[in-house]
Design a protein around this motif. Structure first.
Motif, mmCIF file in Angstrom:
data_model
loop_
_atom_site.group_PDB
_atom_site.id
_atom_site.type_symbol
_atom_site.label_atom_id
_atom_site.label_comp_id
_atom_site.label_asym_id
_atom_site.label_seq_id
_atom_site.Cartn_x
_atom_site.Cartn_y
_atom_site.Cartn_z
ATOM 1 N N LYS A 139 0.821 -1.209 0.000
ATOM 2 C CA LYS A 139 0.000 0.000 0.000
ATOM 3 C C LYS A 139 0.856 1.261 0.000
ATOM 4 O O LYS A 139 0.587 2.217 -0.737
ATOM 5 N N ARG A 142 3.165 1.343 -3.157
ATOM 6 C CA ARG A 142 2.366 1.184 -4.370
ATOM 7 C C ARG A 142 3.009 0.146 -5.293
ATOM 8 O O ARG A 142 3.383 0.432 -6.428
ATOM 9 N N THR A 167 -4.519 -5.116 -1.455
ATOM 10 C CA THR A 167 -3.569 -3.998 -1.348
ATOM 11 C C THR A 167 -2.750 -3.844 -2.622
ATOM 12 O O THR A 167 -2.026 -2.859 -2.777
ATOM 13 N N ASN A 170 -4.566 -0.646 -7.444
ATOM 14 C CA ASN A 170 -4.305 0.794 -7.551
ATOM 15 C C ASN A 170 -5.508 1.555 -7.010
ATOM 16 O O ASN A 170 -6.665 1.201 -7.306
ATOM 17 N N GLU A 171 -5.253 2.590 -6.239
ATOM 18 C CA GLU A 171 -6.325 3.335 -5.576
ATOM 19 C C GLU A 171 -7.286 3.982 -6.565
ATOM 20 O O GLU A 171 -8.416 4.314 -6.218
ATOM 21 N N THR A 172 -6.820 4.179 -7.770
ATOM 22 C CA THR A 172 -7.685 4.825 -8.775
ATOM 23 C C THR A 172 -8.763 3.875 -9.302
ATOM 24 O O THR A 172 -9.720 4.309 -9.938
ATOM 25 N N THR A 174 -11.594 1.676 -8.166
ATOM 26 C CA THR A 174 -12.443 1.417 -6.996
ATOM 27 C C THR A 174 -13.140 0.060 -7.057
ATOM 28 O O THR A 174 -13.652 -0.427 -6.052
#
Length: 245
Positions: A139, A142, A167, A170-172, A174
């Motif tokens: 996390k 990345r 984890t 990628n945070e982008t 969802t």
């Protein structure tokens, strides 16, 4: 000629004193981030001895700051006592930074061995609380897997769940749930490679900063030595004076 040597030596010491403070900042930067990286992911390291070069370098910055102050004093009109103290601290810094440079170079060469526990941590991952560090590094850095996300397919975790840890997502993205069909949603760089690169970067920074300090210290020792020859100890010949004849 003697005055020219004296003036040149004092100017050299003044410049070097400023360089000492700059070098101290560089050493603190590299040492701090090396120590911080170790503390964040210490379970991935073979042992704590990798902190020794950083500890030596950071300790040396204390004496570098003192040497910078003494160098400024000597460059104006320093006493023989100040010149002697300056030379004493030069020797201490030389010992510390030379040792730190050698150890940093050695650890750069054996970084794969130092990070060997990281391979075992990923292979034995089971999603329990004891594996929080694996999720943490993926996390924070990345990254995914050791070299890329496909490394997870060879683990027992994947064989049991047919997914990889979330984890890795990628945070982008969802809607990523760890399915290998969502490979575009995973971080593409491996954690082993990223941590290896980060450590090598700071170790290299530390190594070359130590080398620069060593060169500056040698030049400072030469400049201080020239000033000391221009201002020798006074001979005390009290018993030879007229008072005792």
């Amino acid at each position: 000629m003697g005055r020219l040597v004296d003036t040149s030596s004092r100017l050299c010491l003044r410049i070097l004193a400023l360089l000492f403070w700059t070098a101290a900042g560089c050493l603190l930067y590299a040492g701090y981030y090396n120590i911080k990286t170790y503390k964040s992911y210490q379970s991935f390291f073979h042992d704590r001895y990798i902190l020794i070069p950083s500890g030596m370098a950071v300790t040396g910055t204390f004496f570098l700051v003192i040497n910078g102050l003494l160098g400024c004093c000597i460059s104006k009109k320093g006493s023989r006592c100040q010149q002697g103290c300056f030379m004493y601290f030069v020797v201490i810094v030389l010992c510390l930074e030379a040792s730190a440079a050698v150890l940093a170079f050695l650890y750069m060469d054996r970084m794969d061995f130092e990070l060997k526990p990281m391979l075992e941590a990923f292979e034995n991952y089971d999603g329990s609380k004891s594996d929080v560090t694996v999720n943490k590094i993926q996390k924070e850095l990345r990254c995914c897997g050791l070299h890329n996300y496909t490394d997870w397919e060879a683990t027992s975790w994947y064989r049991q769940n047919f997914t990889i840890p979330k984890t890795c997502c990628n945070e982008t993205y969802t809607t990523c749930y760890g399915n290998t069909t969502e490979s575009k949603a995973f971080y593409q760089e491996g954690c082993f490679d990223k941590l290896h690169h980060r450590l090598n970067y700071f170790m290299t920074w530390l190594f070359w900063s130590c080398i620069a300090v060593l060169i500056a210290q040698v030049l400072a020792a030469i400049g201080d030595g020239l000033l000391m020859t221009r201002n020798p100890f006074q001979d005390f010949r009290i018993l030879d004076s007229a008072t005792f004849t």
